[in-house]
Design a protein around this motif. Structure first.
Motif, PDB file in Angstrom:
ATOM      1  N   VAL A   1      26.652  -2.212  44.565  1.00  0.00           N
ATOM      2  CA  VAL A   1      27.322  -1.472  43.491  1.00  0.00           C
ATOM      3  C   VAL A   1      27.722  -0.078  43.956  1.00  0.00           C
ATOM      4  CG1 VAL A   1      26.007  -2.702  41.701  1.00  0.00           C
ATOM      5  CG2 VAL A   1      25.176  -0.492  42.551  1.00  0.00           C
ATOM      6  N   ALA A   2      28.675   0.475  43.227  1.00  0.00           N
ATOM      7  CA  ALA A   2      29.007   1.898  43.310  1.00  0.00           C
ATOM      8  C   ALA A   2      28.742   2.473  41.926  1.00  0.00           C
ATOM      9  CB  ALA A   2      30.460   2.102  43.696  1.00  0.00           C
ATOM     10  N   ILE A   3      28.006   3.593  41.850  1.00  0.00           N
ATOM     11  CA  ILE A   3      27.738   4.231  40.561  1.00  0.00           C
ATOM     12  C   ILE A   3      28.587   5.495  40.441  1.00  0.00           C
ATOM     13  CG2 ILE A   3      25.429   3.291  40.277  1.00  0.00           C
ATOM     14  CD1 ILE A   3      24.319   5.994  41.208  1.00  0.00           C
ATOM     15  N   GLU A   4      28.923   5.832  39.219  1.00  0.00           N
ATOM     16  CA  GLU A   4      29.872   6.915  38.951  1.00  0.00           C
ATOM     17  C   GLU A   4      29.419   7.681  37.709  1.00  0.00           C
ATOM     18  OE1 GLU A   4      33.962   6.739  36.568  1.00  0.00           O
ATOM     19  OE2 GLU A   4      34.058   5.637  38.449  1.00  0.00           O
ATOM     20  N   VAL A   5      29.602   8.990  37.729  1.00  0.00           N
ATOM     21  CA  VAL A   5      29.360   9.836  36.560  1.00  0.00           C
ATOM     22  C   VAL A   5      30.546  10.774  36.400  1.00  0.00           C
ATOM     23  CG1 VAL A   5      27.887  11.585  35.496  1.00  0.00           C
ATOM     24  CG2 VAL A   5      26.847   9.725  36.807  1.00  0.00           C
ATOM     25  N   ASP A   6      31.074  10.825  35.193  1.00  0.00           N
ATOM     26  CA  ASP A   6      32.209  11.692  34.873  1.00  0.00           C
ATOM     27  C   ASP A   6      33.407  11.445  35.791  1.00  0.00           C
ATOM     28  OD1 ASP A   6      30.854  12.853  32.755  1.00  0.00           O
ATOM     29  OD2 ASP A   6      29.957  14.393  34.032  1.00  0.00           O
ATOM     30  N   ARG A   7      33.673  10.154  36.035  1.00  0.00           N
ATOM     31  CA  ARG A   7      34.836   9.693  36.788  1.00  0.00           C
ATOM     32  C   ARG A   7      34.836  10.120  38.259  1.00  0.00           C
ATOM     33  NH1 ARG A   7      38.256   7.397  33.236  1.00  0.00           N
ATOM     34  NH2 ARG A   7      38.042   7.963  31.041  1.00  0.00           N
ATOM     35  N   ARG A   8      33.650  10.430  38.779  1.00  0.00           N
ATOM     36  CA  ARG A   8      33.527  10.750  40.198  1.00  0.00           C
ATOM     37  C   ARG A   8      32.457   9.857  40.807  1.00  0.00           C
ATOM     38  NH1 ARG A   8      37.635  12.533  42.271  1.00  0.00           N
ATOM     39  NH2 ARG A   8      36.400  13.301  44.044  1.00  0.00           N
ATOM     40  N   PRO A   9      32.702   9.292  41.998  1.00  0.00           N
ATOM     41  CA  PRO A   9      31.695   8.419  42.628  1.00  0.00           C
ATOM     42  C   PRO A   9      30.466   9.216  43.039  1.00  0.00           C
ATOM     43  CG  PRO A   9      33.470   8.898  44.163  1.00  0.00           C
ATOM     44  CD  PRO A   9      33.893   9.465  42.839  1.00  0.00           C
ATOM     45  N   LEU A  10      29.309   8.597  42.892  1.00  0.00           N
ATOM     46  CA  LEU A  10      28.054   9.270  43.204  1.00  0.00           C
ATOM     47  C   LEU A  10      27.367   8.644  44.412  1.00  0.00           C
ATOM     48  CD1 LEU A  10      26.885  11.703  41.707  1.00  0.00           C
ATOM     49  CD2 LEU A  10      25.280  10.153  40.589  1.00  0.00           C
ATOM     50  N   SER A  11      27.321   7.317  44.448  1.00  0.00           N
ATOM     51  CA  SER A  11      26.669   6.655  45.571  1.00  0.00           C
ATOM     52  C   SER A  11      26.967   5.156  45.517  1.00  0.00           C
ATOM     53  CB  SER A  11      25.152   6.879  45.527  1.00  0.00           C
ATOM     54  OG  SER A  11      24.526   6.349  46.677  1.00  0.00           O
ATOM     55  N   THR A  12      26.782   4.500  46.666  1.00  0.00           N
ATOM     56  CA  THR A  12      26.853   3.038  46.720  1.00  0.00           C
ATOM     57  C   THR A  12      25.561   2.536  47.339  1.00  0.00           C
ATOM     58  OG1 THR A  12      27.904   3.045  48.898  1.00  0.00           O
ATOM     59  CG2 THR A  12      29.361   3.041  46.979  1.00  0.00           C
ATOM     60  N   PHE A  13      25.081   1.388  46.883  1.00  0.00           N
ATOM     61  CA  PHE A  13      23.851   0.819  47.431  1.00  0.00           C
ATOM     62  C   PHE A  13      23.682  -0.614  46.945  1.00  0.00           C
ATOM     63  CE2 PHE A  13      22.696   3.767  43.897  1.00  0.00           C
ATOM     64  CZ  PHE A  13      22.408   2.831  42.920  1.00  0.00           C
TER      65      PHE A  13
END
Length: 311
Positions: free
Chosen positions: A164-176
């Motif tokens: 997955v890729a996680i996102e907050v406020d339409r900006r990518p945060l991390s993938t794992f």
């Protein structure tokens, strides 16, 4: 006009059926009208000696005429009831017949007192944040749902991790890679998010949670975001592994690789009736049976009268 109270019960349990019969009888004796769903009432009436009159919701009584709903069961029963009245403003009060019962306001031994408080209108109503869930496949929205506790995106294949890729406020945060990701409200912070290692958040705090589950990453900590944030998770398509969306552990949808799930605060909260205005910390101690031995409490001296001795 006689007041109408909607009674929800986990009719698969004998103790809940007995409690529902008791509540209906007490409501009738107090001059109120108990109301139930047709299916639940049919189960209740089987083997019910001295049955009292009970109206049927959406048949003889409209939802708009219901004052309050009383839920007899555990947290699952309360979530079920909240789902059924989602489009209304009916507040719910839960009587816990299960185990932890964080959403419940009272325990089984408080049943008579709870009914008396309803009869005498000795309750207040508080609003709990809910979240809206939007599922996208490419540029096409395929599902909109909601949750009071949490929405979780989990792996659909036990043999493979979910990338997955996680996102907050339409900006990518991390993938794992992980077993899943939980998006929770403060109310849900003591449920699935708690089991996943997330923080306990007081219900009065305006915030949302993102909790990775068994993530293979250095940075995969639980996150607490602003209520105005948009959180999202994208299922990466490169290993062709899909996932499963769960809303409050009740409603589910299979997710294809490449699917995007967005979480925002819902404009419509869930209304819960309160009869015991105890602080949330007291509920934590009681529900989790936390040890408090040795606690002395705050000093009775006011700050202005406290002096510091000099050596």
């Amino acid at each position: 006009m006689r007041r109408k109270i909607l009674v929800f019960a986990h009719t698969g349990r004998e103790d809940a059926r007995d409690a529902a019969r008791t509540v209906c009888r007490q409501l009738v004796e107090a001059g109120l009208i108990p109301v139930m769903e047709r299916e639940d009432l049919a189960i209740l009436q089987s083997g019910w000696d001295n049955c009292v009159p009970v109206e049927v919701v959406s048949e003889t009584v409209a939802l708009v005429d219901i004052e309050l709903g009383i839920v007899l069961g555990g947290d699952g029963s309360i979530l079920r009831a909240a789902e059924k009245i989602r489009h209304t403003d009916i507040p719910l009060v839960g009587v816990n017949l299960g185990h932890v019962g964080f959403l419940a306001e009272a325990e089984e031994y408080d049943l008579t007192e709870t009914v008396e408080n309803i009869v005498n209108e000795k309750y207040t109503v508080e609003e709990r944040m809910a979240i809206d869930v939007h599922v996208w496949e490419g540029h096409r929205k395929i599902l909109t749902d909601w949750a009071l506790n949490e929405a979780s995106v989990e792996k659909g294949n036990r043999e493979k991790m979910l990338e997955v890729a996680i996102e907050v406020d339409r900006r990518p945060l991390s993938t794992f890679g992980c077993d899943g990701v939980v998006f929770a409200t403060p109310t849900g912070s003591t449920a699935y998010a708690f089991s996943g290692g997330g923080p306990v958040v007081w219900p009065t705090v305006d915030a949302m949670l993102l909790v990775p589950l068994s993530a293979h990453a250095l940075f995969a900590r639980p996150l607490v975001t602003a209520p105005s944030s948009m959180m999202a998770v994208e299922i990466l398509p490169h290993n062709r592994v899909g996932g499963v969306l769960w809303c409050d552990g009740r409603r589910t949808r299979d997710l294809k690789p490449g699917t995007r799930v967005e979480i925002v605060r819902s404009r419509k909260p869930v209304r819960l009736a309160r009869m015991h205005p105890a602080p949330f910390s007291e509920r934590l101690v009681r529900k989790f049976e936390l040890p408090t031995t040795g606690w002395r409490g705050p000093s009775n001296a006011s700050p202005s009268s406290t002096s510091i001795e000099e050596n």
